[in-house]
Scaffold this motif. Sequence first.
Motif, PDB file in Angstrom:
ATOM      1  N   GLU A  82       0.825  -1.063  -0.101  1.00 30.39           N
ATOM      2  CA  GLU A  82      -0.182  -0.018   0.079  1.00 30.39           C
ATOM      3  C   GLU A  82       0.935   1.206   0.087  1.00 30.39           C
ATOM      4  OE1 GLU A  82      -3.098   0.492  -0.501  1.00 30.39           O
ATOM      5  OE2 GLU A  82      -3.779  -1.512  -0.453  1.00 30.39           O
ATOM      6  N   LEU A  83       2.066   1.203   0.943  1.00 30.32           N
ATOM      7  CA  LEU A  83       2.761   2.462   0.913  1.00 30.32           C
ATOM      8  C   LEU A  83       3.661   2.830  -0.591  1.00 30.32           C
ATOM      9  CD1 LEU A  83       4.275   2.575   4.427  1.00 30.32           C
ATOM     10  CD2 LEU A  83       2.255   3.581   3.435  1.00 30.32           C
ATOM     11  N   ARG A  84       3.715   1.515  -1.370  1.00 30.52           N
ATOM     12  CA  ARG A  84       4.368   1.737  -2.499  1.00 30.52           C
ATOM     13  C   ARG A  84       3.276   2.312  -3.446  1.00 30.52           C
ATOM     14  NH1 ARG A  84       5.107  -3.480  -3.657  1.00 30.52           N
ATOM     15  NH2 ARG A  84       7.069  -3.671  -2.256  1.00 30.52           N
ATOM     16  N   GLU A  85       2.273   1.801  -3.435  1.00 36.10           N
ATOM     17  CA  GLU A  85       1.164   2.293  -4.622  1.00 36.10           C
ATOM     18  C   GLU A  85       0.726   3.536  -4.099  1.00 36.10           C
ATOM     19  OE1 GLU A  85      -0.824  -2.394  -4.867  1.00 36.10           O
ATOM     20  OE2 GLU A  85      -2.012  -0.537  -4.008  1.00 36.10           O
ATOM     21  N   GLU A  86       0.553   3.997  -2.937  1.00 43.59           N
ATOM     22  CA  GLU A  86      -0.049   5.352  -2.504  1.00 43.59           C
ATOM     23  C   GLU A  86       1.094   6.409  -2.431  1.00 43.59           C
ATOM     24  OE1 GLU A  86      -2.451   5.271   0.883  1.00 43.59           O
ATOM     25  OE2 GLU A  86      -3.768   3.389   0.249  1.00 43.59           O
ATOM     26  N   LEU A  87       2.201   5.999  -1.910  1.00 47.44           N
ATOM     27  CA  LEU A  87       3.227   7.163  -1.792  1.00 47.44           C
ATOM     28  C   LEU A  87       4.577   6.899  -2.337  1.00 47.44           C
ATOM     29  CD1 LEU A  87       2.721   7.276   2.129  1.00 47.44           C
ATOM     30  CD2 LEU A  87       1.905   8.829   0.446  1.00 47.44           C
ATOM     31  N   ALA A  88       4.901   5.649  -3.098  1.00 46.40           N
ATOM     32  CA  ALA A  88       5.956   5.496  -3.982  1.00 46.40           C
ATOM     33  C   ALA A  88       7.364   5.290  -3.021  1.00 46.40           C
ATOM     34  CB  ALA A  88       6.311   6.654  -5.024  1.00 46.40           C
ATOM     35  N   VAL A  89       7.008   4.937  -1.874  1.00 50.22           N
ATOM     36  CA  VAL A  89       8.163   4.708  -0.639  1.00 50.22           C
ATOM     37  C   VAL A  89       8.193   3.002  -0.624  1.00 50.22           C
ATOM     38  CG1 VAL A  89       8.024   6.824   0.304  1.00 50.22           C
ATOM     39  CG2 VAL A  89       6.748   4.807   1.287  1.00 50.22           C
ATOM     40  N   GLU A  90       9.700   2.725  -0.321  1.00 49.63           N
ATOM     41  CA  GLU A  90       9.592   1.392  -0.173  1.00 49.63           C
ATOM     42  C   GLU A  90      10.056   1.076   1.167  1.00 49.63           C
ATOM     43  OE1 GLU A  90       9.352  -1.383  -1.812  1.00 49.63           O
ATOM     44  OE2 GLU A  90       8.760  -0.526  -3.740  1.00 49.63           O
ATOM     45  N   ILE A  91       9.480   0.211   2.352  1.00 53.97           N
ATOM     46  CA  ILE A  91       9.671   0.051   3.556  1.00 53.97           C
ATOM     47  C   ILE A  91      10.924  -0.921   3.808  1.00 53.97           C
ATOM     48  CG2 ILE A  91       8.982  -1.004   5.749  1.00 53.97           C
ATOM     49  CD1 ILE A  91       6.085  -0.578   4.860  1.00 53.97           C
ATOM     50  N   CYS A  92      11.908  -0.725   4.677  1.00 58.66           N
ATOM     51  CA  CYS A  92      13.115  -1.508   4.901  1.00 58.66           C
ATOM     52  C   CYS A  92      12.433  -2.909   5.484  1.00 58.66           C
ATOM     53  CB  CYS A  92      13.956  -0.831   5.837  1.00 58.66           C
ATOM     54  SG  CYS A  92      14.632   0.844   5.360  1.00 58.66           S
ATOM     55  N   THR A  93      13.335  -3.743   5.265  1.00 60.10           N
ATOM     56  CA  THR A  93      13.025  -5.441   5.428  1.00 60.10           C
ATOM     57  C   THR A  93      12.981  -5.541   7.074  1.00 60.10           C
ATOM     58  OG1 THR A  93      15.075  -6.035   5.053  1.00 60.10           O
ATOM     59  CG2 THR A  93      13.676  -5.948   3.199  1.00 60.10           C
ATOM     60  N   ALA A  94      13.733  -5.098   7.812  1.00 59.46           N
ATOM     61  CA  ALA A  94      13.687  -5.301   9.151  1.00 59.46           C
ATOM     62  C   ALA A  94      12.431  -5.598   9.881  1.00 59.46           C
ATOM     63  CB  ALA A  94      14.625  -4.573   9.924  1.00 59.46           C
ATOM     64  N   ASP A  95      12.079  -6.366  10.909  1.00 60.95           N
ATOM     65  CA  ASP A  95      10.713  -6.734  11.562  1.00 60.95           C
ATOM     66  C   ASP A  95      10.560  -5.101  12.370  1.00 60.95           C
ATOM     67  OD1 ASP A  95      10.461  -8.988  10.585  1.00 60.95           O
ATOM     68  OD2 ASP A  95      11.081 -10.111  12.365  1.00 60.95           O
ATOM     69  N   ASP A  96      11.628  -4.489  12.890  1.00 59.83           N
ATOM     70  CA  ASP A  96      11.215  -3.343  13.432  1.00 59.83           C
ATOM     71  C   ASP A  96      11.032  -2.205  12.723  1.00 59.83           C
ATOM     72  OD1 ASP A  96      11.697  -4.513  15.971  1.00 59.83           O
ATOM     73  OD2 ASP A  96      13.730  -3.623  16.473  1.00 59.83           O
ATOM     74  N   ASP A  97      11.090  -2.262  11.449  1.00 60.55           N
ATOM     75  CA  ASP A  97      10.814  -1.181  10.456  1.00 60.55           C
ATOM     76  C   ASP A  97       9.195  -1.220  10.276  1.00 60.55           C
ATOM     77  OD1 ASP A  97      13.295  -0.568  10.389  1.00 60.55           O
ATOM     78  OD2 ASP A  97      14.015  -1.888   8.694  1.00 60.55           O
ATOM     79  N   CYS A  98       8.569  -2.242  10.434  1.00 62.38           N
ATOM     80  CA  CYS A  98       6.858  -2.346  10.493  1.00 62.38           C
ATOM     81  C   CYS A  98       6.437  -2.996  11.684  1.00 62.38           C
ATOM     82  CB  CYS A  98       6.669  -2.802   9.154  1.00 62.38           C
ATOM     83  SG  CYS A  98       5.051  -3.045   8.582  1.00 62.38           S
TER      84      CYS A  98
END
Length: 196
Positions: A82-98
């Motif tokens: 959703e963040l990729r589609e709505e805001l064009a950002v990529e979340i980092c892969t570590a569990d603590d990042d989400c």
Amino acid sequence: MSHVRFLARIQFSYWPGDPSPSRIMNAHHPSLVAVAVGILLRSDGRFLMNTRPEGKPCAGSWEFPGGKMEPGESVADAVRRELREELAVEICTADDDCRQIQVVEHAYPHALVRLHVCIVRRWHGEPRAVEGQQLSWQSIWDDTTSISPVLPGTVPVIATLRSLRETLCVRRVPTPPSEFHERSSSVVGTADENRA
């Protein structure tokens, strides 16, 4: 998992004027709509909100980025998509990042939604309004938002976010009023400080 101690209780809220919760469940909303919500939280305590795009229910109202989960999709994967589609950002892969912090159910006239709310601390890219929505950075340290109207289902999420501000270890930095609200595709600030 490390996020368990942050998980808030399920909260139930209903649109003013709606019938009782049981009647809503049985008559108006036979099933829940699972929604993944991603709160971009900067190290200075600012979090990002956006308006619902034109053509959708409650268009123009403010909420956190996110959307309906697809069948078999995890909360974290749905937030990333959703963040990729709505805001064009990529979340980092570590569990603590989400990290999931809350589950909220709210009955709107058009749907009964279950919001799976996650804090996103690190991401790549500058958030931009891919769907033409308005974007606004708000402060976790302020007791009220500078934007309106805010969706009713979003209100308890903001309250939980602010109740965790000390736990989340964000810096208290005053924000000039002119930087709170950008009515364009540009957004104040960058994600660079979150990757430190």
